[in-house]
Design a protein around this motif. Sequence first.
Motif, mmCIF file in Angstrom:
data_model
loop_
_atom_site.group_PDB
_atom_site.id
_atom_site.type_symbol
_atom_site.label_atom_id
_atom_site.label_comp_id
_atom_site.label_asym_id
_atom_site.label_seq_id
_atom_site.Cartn_x
_atom_site.Cartn_y
_atom_site.Cartn_z
ATOM 1 N N THR A 182 80.264 18.531 65.113
ATOM 2 C CA THR A 182 79.244 18.075 64.170
ATOM 3 C C THR A 182 78.837 19.192 63.218
ATOM 4 O O THR A 182 78.700 18.979 62.006
ATOM 5 N N TYR A 183 78.635 20.378 63.771
ATOM 6 C CA TYR A 183 78.242 21.519 62.930
ATOM 7 C C TYR A 183 79.337 21.850 61.914
ATOM 8 O O TYR A 183 79.048 22.121 60.743
ATOM 9 N N SER B 154 79.852 18.744 59.341
ATOM 10 C CA SER B 154 78.706 18.558 58.440
ATOM 11 C C SER B 154 78.804 19.486 57.241
ATOM 12 O O SER B 154 78.435 19.106 56.122
ATOM 13 N N SER C 86 78.347 13.809 61.642
ATOM 14 C CA SER C 86 78.516 14.574 60.408
ATOM 15 C C SER C 86 78.387 13.690 59.180
ATOM 16 O O SER C 86 77.875 14.120 58.146
ATOM 17 N N GLY D 94 75.782 15.011 56.836
ATOM 18 C CA GLY D 94 76.344 15.640 55.651
ATOM 19 C C GLY D 94 76.386 14.752 54.433
ATOM 20 O O GLY D 94 76.187 15.215 53.308
ATOM 21 N N SER E 160 81.596 13.470 66.505
ATOM 22 C CA SER E 160 81.485 14.493 65.455
ATOM 23 C C SER E 160 81.544 13.868 64.068
ATOM 24 O O SER E 160 80.764 14.228 63.176
ATOM 25 N N LEU F 31 70.761 20.442 62.121
ATOM 26 C CA LEU F 31 71.941 21.305 62.189
ATOM 27 C C LEU F 31 71.585 22.680 62.748
ATOM 28 O O LEU F 31 72.394 23.304 63.441
#
Length: 289
Positions: free
Chosen positions: A168-169, A172, A106, A110, A102, A121
Motif C-alpha cells: 500500500t505504501y 500509493s 492504494s 492515491g 495493496s 500513509l
Amino acid sequence: MSEQIADTAPLGHAKHIRSWGNWAALILLVLGAVVMLFPLVILALNAFKTTEDYNMTGPLSFPAHMSLEGVISFWNTTDFPMKFANSLLISLVVSVVGVLLSVLNSFALGIGRVKGNTVILLFIMLANMVPQEALLYPLYIMFKAIGLYNTQWSMIIIFTIIQSAYGTYLLSAVYGTFPQAILEAATVDGASRWQTLLRIVLPVSWPTISVLFVFFFIWTWNEYMIPMAFLMSDSVQTVPLALATMQGQHTMAATDLAAAALLSIIPTIVFFVFFQRKLSQGIVAGSVK
C-alpha cells in the motif's frame, strides 16, 4: 546524398562502440554475479556428494560420484512434500491477497484522495518500521484467543497484513502521480470507479504489481521467525522450519545440510526465473516513469 551517408555512417557505427566506463561497469557486474552465485554453486556441489567424498576432498571439489543420499535423507526425514505444500499454499495466498489489498488501498489513498490520506500513509510507514519481534507476543495472545494458533490461517492473515502494508505504501506513491487528465476523461465518459480501476489503472500499473507479487511470494516463503513461534505441529510447518528442525533434532552431515538447503531454496529460484520477465518489466517501467 553520398556525403550525408558518409557523415551518418560513423555516427551509427559509434553507437556500437563501448566506452571504458561501460566495459568497467560490465566487468563489475560480472564479478558481482560470480560472487553472488558462488555460494549457490558450492551448495549444489556438496548436495550431491557422499559424506566420505566430502571428508576426503573438501567442499570446493567436484563430487567424485553423484549421490542423492542427502536429498533422499532430508526428503524422507522431514516429510518434505507436506512442508513444500504448506509453504506454497501460504506464500501463494499471501501474495495474491496481499497484492489485491495493496491495489485497493492504494487506489483509495492515491487516486481516490481519501480524506487524511497523508496521515494514514504515515501510520502505515511507521507500522512497516516496527520490528517483528515486537509483534510476536500480541499476535500470540490474539490468535490463541480466536483459536487460530498453530494453523496455516494464522500465517496467512499475519503475512497478508504485513505485505499489504508495504504494498500500500509503495503503490500509493505510484498512484499519487497518476495523470489526473486520464482519470477525468474516464469520468466524463461515464466510467465508474471500478471501471477506472480495472480498465485504466491496473493495465498501466501491472508491471509494478507483478514485482510486488514476486517479492511477496519470496519474502513469505523465506519467513522463519514468526512461523517458528506459531506453527508447532509438524503437519503445518513450512520448509524453512523443516530445515531448522532437522538441524536441531539430528546431527547432520555437511552433505545432508547442503542438500536440505538446496531443496529449500530451489522453489524460490524457479519462481523467480519464471517471473523474471515481469520483474524486469516492472523495474524498467518504474525507471522510465
